[in-house]
Design a protein around this motif. Structure first.
Motif, PDB file in Angstrom:
ATOM      1  N   VAL B  51       0.924  -1.315  -0.058  1.00 47.15           N
ATOM      2  CA  VAL B  51       0.039  -0.131  -0.013  1.00 47.15           C
ATOM      3  C   VAL B  51       0.875   1.276   0.116  1.00 47.15           C
ATOM      4  O   VAL B  51       1.985   1.113   0.335  1.00 47.15           O
ATOM      5  CB  VAL B  51      -0.849   0.158   1.121  1.00 47.15           C
ATOM      6  CG1 VAL B  51      -1.942  -1.025   1.144  1.00 47.15           C
ATOM      7  CG2 VAL B  51       0.053   0.225   2.507  1.00 47.15           C
ATOM      8  N   MET B  52       0.163   2.211  -0.200  1.00 48.33           N
ATOM      9  CA  MET B  52       0.882   3.788  -0.298  1.00 48.33           C
ATOM     10  C   MET B  52      -0.337   4.618   0.373  1.00 48.33           C
ATOM     11  O   MET B  52      -1.265   4.535   0.097  1.00 48.33           O
ATOM     12  CB  MET B  52       1.302   4.194  -1.533  1.00 48.33           C
ATOM     13  CG  MET B  52       1.756   5.456  -1.820  1.00 48.33           C
ATOM     14  SD  MET B  52       2.044   5.797  -3.603  1.00 48.33           S
ATOM     15  CE  MET B  52       3.479   4.643  -4.009  1.00 48.33           C
ATOM     16  N   ILE B  53       0.333   5.424   1.320  1.00 50.48           N
ATOM     17  CA  ILE B  53      -0.778   6.097   2.149  1.00 50.48           C
ATOM     18  C   ILE B  53      -0.428   7.571   1.934  1.00 50.48           C
ATOM     19  O   ILE B  53       0.847   8.124   2.128  1.00 50.48           O
ATOM     20  CB  ILE B  53      -0.307   5.883   3.755  1.00 50.48           C
ATOM     21  CG1 ILE B  53      -0.500   4.316   4.060  1.00 50.48           C
ATOM     22  CG2 ILE B  53      -1.365   6.704   4.828  1.00 50.48           C
ATOM     23  CD1 ILE B  53      -0.252   3.765   5.590  1.00 50.48           C
ATOM     24  N   ALA B  54      -1.526   8.160   1.786  1.00 42.40           N
ATOM     25  CA  ALA B  54      -1.842   9.642   1.841  1.00 42.40           C
ATOM     26  C   ALA B  54      -2.341   9.978   3.461  1.00 42.40           C
ATOM     27  O   ALA B  54      -3.435   9.599   3.455  1.00 42.40           O
ATOM     28  CB  ALA B  54      -2.436  10.423   0.775  1.00 42.40           C
ATOM     29  N   ASN B  55      -1.851  10.954   3.984  1.00 41.87           N
ATOM     30  CA  ASN B  55      -2.427  11.118   5.500  1.00 41.87           C
ATOM     31  C   ASN B  55      -2.471  12.950   5.775  1.00 41.87           C
ATOM     32  O   ASN B  55      -1.696  13.562   5.236  1.00 41.87           O
ATOM     33  CB  ASN B  55      -1.238  10.617   6.412  1.00 41.87           C
ATOM     34  CG  ASN B  55      -1.638  10.206   7.828  1.00 41.87           C
ATOM     35  OD1 ASN B  55      -1.265   9.317   8.491  1.00 41.87           O
ATOM     36  ND2 ASN B  55      -2.614  10.997   8.295  1.00 41.87           N
ATOM     37  N   ALA B  56      -3.655  13.215   6.022  1.00 40.35           N
ATOM     38  CA  ALA B  56      -4.036  14.554   6.245  1.00 40.35           C
ATOM     39  C   ALA B  56      -3.204  15.132   7.700  1.00 40.35           C
ATOM     40  O   ALA B  56      -2.894  14.304   8.408  1.00 40.35           O
ATOM     41  CB  ALA B  56      -5.598  14.650   6.423  1.00 40.35           C
ATOM     42  N   THR B  57      -3.102  16.158   7.781  1.00 40.59           N
ATOM     43  CA  THR B  57      -2.813  16.787   9.053  1.00 40.59           C
ATOM     44  C   THR B  57      -3.694  16.446  10.061  1.00 40.59           C
ATOM     45  O   THR B  57      -4.946  16.143   9.920  1.00 40.59           O
ATOM     46  CB  THR B  57      -2.747  18.424   8.856  1.00 40.59           C
ATOM     47  OG1 THR B  57      -1.893  18.911   7.742  1.00 40.59           O
ATOM     48  CG2 THR B  57      -2.410  19.056  10.151  1.00 40.59           C
TER      49      THR B  57
END
Lengths: 390, 332, 191
Positions: B51-57
């Motif tokens: 997987v690859m993760i995009a994480n919000a503030t």
């Protein structure tokens, strides 16, 4: 009477005294305590206004714009990422010449991510067309907020009151909160000629062709330049009522005959001021604090710098690939002097790195031992960087 | 060898021998009892390594990545607060162009999902990107010190929705994000709770198998923000479900296809009473009583609308699911 | 000028302690300044708070690098490098711990004053928040402000039962440290 107050609390109280009718709130460190304190005033019935908890800073700025156009005095606060997210609206507000006041709790801008203090955020939007006033301490934050409403409503220009995050917002110190009567005497009810009103309909935000656009831009630029007089007048009039002046466009202290001066914006000035008193042996030095950055106070600056041999511009931001921001504007302004001083331009305390008292002797040592070099971060530790990054 | 000549394995070795992928390493800086930390661990375990993760503030990115350390054993990016959906969409487009199997996960709190990040989430869903978006819902902007979001339940106290003479906490209803998500006709959307970890795992695995946008809303108690002891996080989360205030439902293309039945719906007061953010509702005040009625009515409406009334002894219902039985007794 | 550095963890109230101390000083007519320095926002993170008290206005905003006094709200913080750095010669260290001063002092190799502030807080407040107790002890040790300044500052934040409990806590804490032991240092620096 002086009370112990945290900066954010004091600012919240100052805002409440100005009787805003619409407040847009969105949390971001380090201004959150301001909107929280205001929320408490509203919940306790001490401030009657529409408190709008918006879903982003973009909306915060948009909400105050709509409200100001509809005829209400407004307030919002932001910092860092929030300032950048609302940047489009900031240009829109200023270009529309709408009187809005906001607090920018100065904070560094991602990336790298930082919650700590520098002035990159407000500097990044210096071209938006807002008046920008930088406060040295929390008393000034209170007084400038109050003055800002008058300045904004008289000049039809929005005012950004810049207050260093943490150094001021989270610092508790003795503050004089003026009584409501003083503020009411100084600040009339909201006045804005171009409100949207069914009885007198106007259209705002229309498309402007090249046939008209440059005139609008000239007019905005002139208005900002002319606002300098209003900034001075507001400070003087408030001083007459409250007994406190915040320095007008810029403040000069120290030895009037000094040939070396250090110029700063914001709270780092206080550290330099104390350091100067601790080091009389280092000779006469002038401290120049720019309170107004927009409009840029060229005339006052030239007066303050006449006779200097060396001027240190110590700023809290930079333009990567260019260098200093304030430094570049100061140098340009100084071309108006027959014998301008050498300018030593440094940034310090970026990302909240503490600025210790000994920066004063170290700056003077640098100024006296070498000619000005290229813009640099005065407190960077190059040893921590690989050779190719130095 | 033990007394019966059976080989023994030390307990400390057992964990290492379990075939369990760990996406988040221990040593991160979350508060005691943080529901979000638990949820993120469960999600990444179930999602696996590709997987690859995009994480919000928000809290999750702050407590997992104090530079120079990171708790992530997965490729991970934090950009800004409002653009997670778009970052994820970009990652997905690139991986698609490269023909790679790596699945994109987007992580955000309720602030970053319901509010400031809503636009980019909606765009990502509408365009059909193959992204699993997980919203860790602790019902306020917690990392900045507990401010209300549109996910904050009404009548809850936060610093920007305090109680006072004129106010009884947040005035507006908790936004029904799943209905909005449902309107995007995405293949799968579901709500889950840290009180039901197996349920989370199942829902994650289901979403991982789907090619297209999927959305998970995981109710994650915040002891500091909600005002309860960290040790009670699971119990509080379970009560949110058992009262009907946080229904666990599944949607396919906007249609309800499943819901966790409630064997024994509890009155909302049992849930609210455990949390300081609702303490003002237990004062002797007609407004407080009114709010309690509102919240009870909301819960009952959910039970009716989603058909949550259960029959007895359903092993997948609110009492059966995620229940550990020892010696005939049910353990929390 | 007296400079104090208070070390704690997020949630232990050392920033509030700093604000209370500065408030007490301001209410007594002195100049007071207090501000925090923290890492990322989260419970349990080490937080440092600074206090300056003087009889003239101070304008500096830099962190306190050479405190006259250190208050350590959590004994485990003594293991964090730099916590005791910069303490001026003759300066005092007050540590929240149930260990006695002799034992802890031997461990650290320096003289300390100890106070079981968490215990006291649990007893009187029902919550393990050590800040008020430590402040009371600090004022008892330095005698730099009357205790009424602290109780007055607390009275601005708390009312009723919580205030009463805090007042009793202050009384109890003040009695558990040698009164005036730091008076000379405080007086020397206080001008």
């Amino acid at each position: 009477m002086r009370k112990a107050l945290e900066g954010s609390q004091a600012i919240a109280q100052a805002v409440a005294l100005c009787r805003p009718q619409v407040i847009a709130a969105y949390p971001i460190t380090p201004q959150t305590h301001i909107v929280e304190n205001i929320a408490k005033l509203v919940a306790d019935g001490k401030l009657h206004c529409e408190y709008v908890s918006v879903e982003s800073e973009f909306s915060a700025a948009s909400v105050v714009l709509g409200a100001a156009l509809a005829g209400s005095r407004t307030y919002t606060a932001s910092a860092s990422q929030g300032i950048l997210l609302m940047a489009e609206v900031l240009f829109n507000i200023a270009g529309s010449r709408v009187p809005i006041v906001m607090t920018c709790a100065n904070r560094a801008v991602s990336a790298p991510l930082s919650i700590w203090n520098d002035q990159q955020d407000s500097m990044a939007v210096r071209d938006a067309g807002w008046i920008q006033l930088y406060c040295a301490d929390n008393q000034e934050a209170v007084d400038t907020t109050i003055q800002a409403y008058r300045i904004a409503e008289r000049t039809e220009l929005p005012v950004m009151v810049c207050v260093d995050g943490f150094s001021l917002t989270h610092t508790l110190e003795p503050i004089d909160i003026p009584p409501q009567q003083q503020v009411d005497a100084f600040l009339p009810p909201y006045q804005f000629a171009r409100t949207l009103d069914p009885r007198k309909p106007i259209s705002m935000g229309t498309l402007v062709s090249p046939d008209h656009y440059p005139e609008a831009r000239h007019s905005h630029h002139q208005a900002l330049l002319n606002a300098a007089d209003e900034i001075v007048a507001a400070d003087a009039d408030w001083a007459a009522i409250s007994g406190r002046s915040s320095g007008g466009l810029l403040q000069v202290e120290g030895d009037p005959d000094a040939e070396i001066a250090i110029l700063t914006l914001g709270s780092v000035h206080g550290t330099l001021a104390d350091a100067r008193e601790l080091h009389p042996e280092l000779g006469p030095v002038k401290l120049i604090r720019l309170r107004s950055f927009r409009p840029f106070p060229t005339a006052a600056l030239l007066q303050a710098c006449a006779g200097l041999t060396d001027l240190v511009v110590l700023e809290r931001a930079l333009s990567p690939g260019g260098g200093g921001i304030v430094g570049v504007e100061v140098k340009a302004a100084l071309l108006g002097l027959p014998n301008p001083p050498r300018v030593h331009n440094f940034a310090v305390g970026l990302g909240g790195r503490d600025v210790p008292l000994d920066i004063y002797p170290r700056l003077l040592q640098t100024v006296r031992s070498q000619p000005p070099g290229p813009f640099a971060l005065f407190d960077v530790d190059l040893g921590r960087l690989p050779a190719e990054d130095r | 060898m033990n007394a019966n000549d059976q080989p023994t394995i030390p307990i400390t070795d057992l964990r290492h021998r379990q075939p369990r992928f760990q996406g988040i390493e221990s040593g991160h800086r979350a508060c005691l009892g943080c529901g979000e930390a638990l949820a993120a661990r469960l999600v990444t375990e179930a999602a696996g390594p590709d997987v690859m993760i995009a994480n919000a503030t928000g809290c999750l990115e702050i407590f997992t990545t104090p530079w120079p350390e990171s708790a992530w054993r997965l490729p991970w990016m934090h950009s800004l607060f409002e653009n997670t959906g778009a970052i994820a969409a970009g990652m997905e487009a690139a991986l698609k162009a490269q023909g790679k199997s790596t699945k994109v996960l987007a992580f955000g709190g309720d602030g970053g999902t319901f509010d400031i990040g809503f636009q980019s989430l909606s765009g990502m869903l509408e365009r059909g990107h193959n992204v699993l978006y997980v919203c860790y819902d602790n019902e306020a902007y917690m990392n900045t010190g507990i401010q209300r979001s549109s996910s904050t339940p009404h009548a809850a106290i936060t610093t920007t929705s305090p109680a006072g003479r004129e106010r009884m906490g947040k005035r507006h209803l908790k936004k029904d994000i799943l209905t909005i998500i449902a309107s995007h006709h995405i293949p799968y959307a579901a709500s889950a709770s840290v009180a039901y970890p197996c349920d989370i795992r199942q829902k994650v695995r289901r979403a991982m198998e789907i090619e297209g946008p999927t959305f998970l809303l995981i109710h994650s108690p915040c002891p500091l923000g909600w005002g309860h002891d960290g040790a009670l996080s699971i119990e509080v989360a379970r009560l949110a479900v058992k009262t009907g205030l946080f229904p666990l439902i599944e949607l396919e293309r906007g249609e309800l296809i499943g819901a966790m039945p409630l064997r024994d719906p509890r009155p909302v007061t049992e849930y609210l009473r455990l949390q300081q953010r609702f303490a003002h509702l237990f004062k002797d005040d007609p407004r407080a009583r009114q709010e309690l009625e509102h919240l009870q009515a909301l819960a009952e409406r959910n039970i009716e609308y989603y058909g949550l009334k259960g029959t007895q002894d359903d092993p997948r219902d609110s009492e059966g699911a995620d229940t550990v039985r020892r010696g005939g007794q049910r353990w929390a | 000028m007296i400079e104090v550095r208070i070390h704690g963890r997020g949630g232990q109230g050392n920033v509030v302690a700093a604000y209370l101390l500065a408030t007490a000083a301001i209410d007594e007519g002195h100049f007071g300044q207090a501000f925090p320095a923290f890492g990322a926002e989260r419970r349990g993170a080490p937080v440092v708070a600074f206090v300056r008290i003087a009889d003239r206005t101070l304008r500096r905003r830099n962190q306190v690098l050479q405190p006259d006094f250190l208050i350590i709200q959590d004994r485990a913080l003594l293991k964090v490098p730099g916590v005791l750095d910069g303490l001026r010669p003759g300066g005092g260290i007050l540590v929240n711990t149930s260990l006695d001063a002799a034992t802890l002092g031997e461990q650290l190799g320096r003289e300390v004053v100890t106070l079981p502030a968490t215990q006291l807080a649990k007893t009187h407040l029902g919550r393990p928040v050590p800040n008020t107790a430590l402040l009371a002890a600090f004022l008892a040790l330095t005698e730099m402000l009357p205790m009424t300044a602290l109780t007055g500052a607390l009275g601005q934040k708390f009312k009723g039962d919580i205030l009463e409990r805090n007042l009793r806590l202050i009384e109890a804490a003040a009695q558990q440290v040698p009164a005036g032991q730091w008076k000379e240092m405080a007086h020397a620096q206080g001008a």
